[in-house]
Design a protein around this motif. Sequence first.
Motif, PDB file in Angstrom:
ATOM      1  N   SER A  31       0.844  -1.201   0.000  1.00  0.00           N
ATOM      2  CA  SER A  31       0.000   0.000   0.000  1.00  0.00           C
ATOM      3  C   SER A  31       0.879   1.251   0.000  1.00  0.00           C
ATOM      4  CB  SER A  31      -0.959  -0.002   1.196  1.00  0.00           C
ATOM      5  OG  SER A  31      -0.246  -0.174   2.394  1.00  0.00           O
ATOM      6  N   GLY A  32       1.998   1.187   0.701  1.00  0.00           N
ATOM      7  CA  GLY A  32       2.923   2.325   0.739  1.00  0.00           C
ATOM      8  C   GLY A  32       3.432   2.658  -0.660  1.00  0.00           C
ATOM      9  N   PHE A  35       0.721   4.399  -2.669  1.00  0.00           N
ATOM     10  CA  PHE A  35       0.572   5.808  -2.283  1.00  0.00           C
ATOM     11  C   PHE A  35       1.785   6.639  -2.729  1.00  0.00           C
ATOM     12  CE2 PHE A  35      -2.528   4.214   1.050  1.00  0.00           C
ATOM     13  CZ  PHE A  35      -3.623   4.680   0.349  1.00  0.00           C
ATOM     14  N   ARG A  36       2.960   6.040  -2.726  1.00  0.00           N
ATOM     15  CA  ARG A  36       4.127   6.800  -3.189  1.00  0.00           C
ATOM     16  C   ARG A  36       3.997   7.142  -4.669  1.00  0.00           C
ATOM     17  NH1 ARG A  36       6.548   4.293   0.926  1.00  0.00           N
ATOM     18  NH2 ARG A  36       6.885   2.325  -0.112  1.00  0.00           N
ATOM     19  N   MET A  53       1.770  11.597   3.565  1.00  0.00           N
ATOM     20  CA  MET A  53       2.868  10.637   3.733  1.00  0.00           C
ATOM     21  C   MET A  53       4.089  11.288   4.366  1.00  0.00           C
ATOM     22  SD  MET A  53       2.763   8.417   0.308  1.00  0.00           S
ATOM     23  CE  MET A  53       3.987   7.277   0.855  1.00  0.00           C
ATOM     24  N   VAL A  57       1.564  10.401   8.641  1.00  0.00           N
ATOM     25  CA  VAL A  57       0.228   9.988   9.107  1.00  0.00           C
ATOM     26  C   VAL A  57      -0.497   9.160   8.033  1.00  0.00           C
ATOM     27  CG1 VAL A  57      -0.044  11.860  10.783  1.00  0.00           C
ATOM     28  CG2 VAL A  57      -0.834  12.203   8.457  1.00  0.00           C
ATOM     29  N   LEU A  58      -1.584   8.538   8.452  1.00  0.00           N
ATOM     30  CA  LEU A  58      -2.275   7.604   7.565  1.00  0.00           C
ATOM     31  C   LEU A  58      -3.266   8.306   6.630  1.00  0.00           C
ATOM     32  CD1 LEU A  58      -3.099   4.717  10.092  1.00  0.00           C
ATOM     33  CD2 LEU A  58      -1.250   4.795   8.414  1.00  0.00           C
ATOM     34  N   ILE A  59      -3.442   7.709   5.469  1.00  0.00           N
ATOM     35  CA  ILE A  59      -4.470   8.149   4.517  1.00  0.00           C
ATOM     36  C   ILE A  59      -5.822   7.664   5.102  1.00  0.00           C
ATOM     37  CG2 ILE A  59      -5.258   7.909   2.100  1.00  0.00           C
ATOM     38  CD1 ILE A  59      -2.417   9.063   2.158  1.00  0.00           C
ATOM     39  N   THR A  64      -8.446   4.449   1.425  1.00  0.00           N
ATOM     40  CA  THR A  64      -7.454   3.370   1.372  1.00  0.00           C
ATOM     41  C   THR A  64      -8.125   2.043   1.007  1.00  0.00           C
ATOM     42  OG1 THR A  64      -6.165   4.509   3.050  1.00  0.00           O
ATOM     43  CG2 THR A  64      -5.670   2.198   2.726  1.00  0.00           C
ATOM     44  N   GLY A  85       1.425  -3.691   4.342  1.00  0.00           N
ATOM     45  CA  GLY A  85       1.007  -2.331   4.724  1.00  0.00           C
ATOM     46  C   GLY A  85      -0.487  -2.133   4.820  1.00  0.00           C
ATOM     47  N   PHE A  86      -1.249  -3.160   4.514  1.00  0.00           N
ATOM     48  CA  PHE A  86      -2.710  -3.103   4.595  1.00  0.00           C
ATOM     49  C   PHE A  86      -3.220  -4.457   5.053  1.00  0.00           C
ATOM     50  CE2 PHE A  86      -6.947  -3.809   3.078  1.00  0.00           C
ATOM     51  CZ  PHE A  86      -7.593  -2.609   3.259  1.00  0.00           C
ATOM     52  N   ARG A  88      -4.211  -1.668   8.102  1.00  0.00           N
ATOM     53  CA  ARG A  88      -3.363  -0.993   9.077  1.00  0.00           C
ATOM     54  C   ARG A  88      -4.184  -0.368  10.211  1.00  0.00           C
ATOM     55  NH1 ARG A  88       1.584   0.728   5.999  1.00  0.00           N
ATOM     56  NH2 ARG A  88       2.419   2.596   6.907  1.00  0.00           N
ATOM     57  N   GLN A  92      -9.995  -0.871   8.639  1.00  0.00           N
ATOM     58  CA  GLN A  92      -9.546  -1.511   7.394  1.00  0.00           C
ATOM     59  C   GLN A  92      -9.652  -3.027   7.498  1.00  0.00           C
ATOM     60  OE1 GLN A  92      -5.604  -0.057   6.313  1.00  0.00           O
ATOM     61  NE2 GLN A  92      -6.278   2.070   6.342  1.00  0.00           N
ATOM     62  N   ARG A 125      14.231   8.111   0.965  1.00  0.00           N
ATOM     63  CA  ARG A 125      12.854   8.482   0.677  1.00  0.00           C
ATOM     64  C   ARG A 125      12.495   9.767   1.378  1.00  0.00           C
ATOM     65  NH1 ARG A 125       9.587   3.260   2.083  1.00  0.00           N
ATOM     66  NH2 ARG A 125       8.341   4.839   3.155  1.00  0.00           N
ATOM     67  N   ARG A 136       5.165   7.431  12.610  1.00  0.00           N
ATOM     68  CA  ARG A 136       4.717   6.134  12.088  1.00  0.00           C
ATOM     69  C   ARG A 136       4.798   5.038  13.125  1.00  0.00           C
ATOM     70  NH1 ARG A 136       7.751   6.854   7.394  1.00  0.00           N
ATOM     71  NH2 ARG A 136       6.452   8.196   6.152  1.00  0.00           N
TER      72      ARG A 136
HETATM   73  P1  AMP Z   1       4.654   2.375   4.186  1.00  0.00           P
HETATM   74  O1  AMP Z   1       5.594   2.350   3.033  1.00  0.00           O
HETATM   75  O2  AMP Z   1       3.855   1.105   4.322  1.00  0.00           O
HETATM   76  O3  AMP Z   1       5.309   2.777   5.457  1.00  0.00           O
HETATM   77  O4  AMP Z   1       3.573   3.509   3.859  1.00  0.00           O
HETATM   78  C1  AMP Z   1       3.972   4.842   3.657  1.00  0.00           C
HETATM   79  C2  AMP Z   1       2.800   5.781   3.906  1.00  0.00           C
HETATM   80  O5  AMP Z   1       1.703   5.470   3.051  1.00  0.00           O
HETATM   81  C3  AMP Z   1       2.209   5.719   5.320  1.00  0.00           C
HETATM   82  O6  AMP Z   1       2.934   6.512   6.234  1.00  0.00           O
HETATM   83  C4  AMP Z   1       0.803   6.269   5.074  1.00  0.00           C
HETATM   84  O7  AMP Z   1       0.803   7.666   4.915  1.00  0.00           O
HETATM   85  C5  AMP Z   1       0.464   5.646   3.722  1.00  0.00           C
HETATM   86  N1  AMP Z   1      -0.181   4.303   3.894  1.00  0.00           N
HETATM   87  C6  AMP Z   1       0.330   3.109   3.517  1.00  0.00           C
HETATM   88  N2  AMP Z   1      -0.512   2.108   3.808  1.00  0.00           N
HETATM   89  C7  AMP Z   1      -1.587   2.676   4.399  1.00  0.00           C
HETATM   90  C8  AMP Z   1      -2.790   2.162   4.958  1.00  0.00           C
HETATM   91  N3  AMP Z   1      -3.054   0.858   4.946  1.00  0.00           N
HETATM   92  N4  AMP Z   1      -3.664   3.047   5.487  1.00  0.00           N
HETATM   93  C9  AMP Z   1      -3.421   4.361   5.498  1.00  0.00           C
HETATM   94  N5  AMP Z   1      -2.296   4.921   5.006  1.00  0.00           N
HETATM   95  C10 AMP Z   1      -1.374   4.093   4.453  1.00  0.00           C
END
Ligand code: AMP
Length: 180
Positions: A31-32, A35-36, A53, A57-59, A64, A85-86, A88, A92, A125, A136
């Motif tokens: 999921s990260g 979003f990236r 990001m 903080v979370l989306i 999501t 990552g999901f 989370r 969800q 990153r 986080r």
């Molecule tokens: P990660 O690479 O998994 O650490 O995700 C990077 C960023 O993406 C997180 O800090 C959130 O902003 C967003 N993100 C990733 N997965 C989720 C999720 N399941 N729910 C909400 N935000 C997410």
Amino acid sequence: MKIILMGIQGSGKSTQGNLLSKKFKIAYLSSGHIFREMAKEKTSWGRYVKETMNAGVLIPDSKTIQIIEEYLKKPEYQIGFILDGFPRTAMQAKEFTHKIDNVFYINISDKEALWRLAYRNDIVREDETIAAIRVRIESFHKYTRPVISHYKRKKLLVEINGQQSIKKVHQDILKHLKVK
Ligand code: AMP
């Protein structure tokens, strides 16, 4: 084979996810990563994702869940997936109705996570500032712990000691796979 990988940032989920993906020829979805990619879009949504990001903080859940469900409809995920990552948050996890075979929680201490992320120099990153990493880690304890409890109740959760070598973590995961 449908697998969920959980763990604090820096726990090695993507390393392990990619190893499993190669071994079993099953698609890996982070999921990260999604979003990236979205954060690169020059739209108001893209800018929103980027800011969210970068703050660590979370989306929001509804968005999501919708995005992940859309992805999982693609042909490459029909034989199975390794999800990193999901889910989370408790919401969800509750809304996610796919039948999962295994949930692995790769456990490392907060100290180890900070250490690994602060000193890793392979990937640089924009959302990996110490401040964002701290947020986080806190967010993991606050929002993701309930997800661990959720899958524990469902008897799907296996906790793996993430403070071992990559090979040993991989072997521990293989030992507990329900579907091979
Ligand atoms: P990660 O690479 O998994 O650490 O995700 C990077 C960023 O993406 C997180 O800090 C959130 O902003 C967003 N993100 C990733 N997965 C989720 C999720 N399941 N729910 C909400 N935000 C997410």
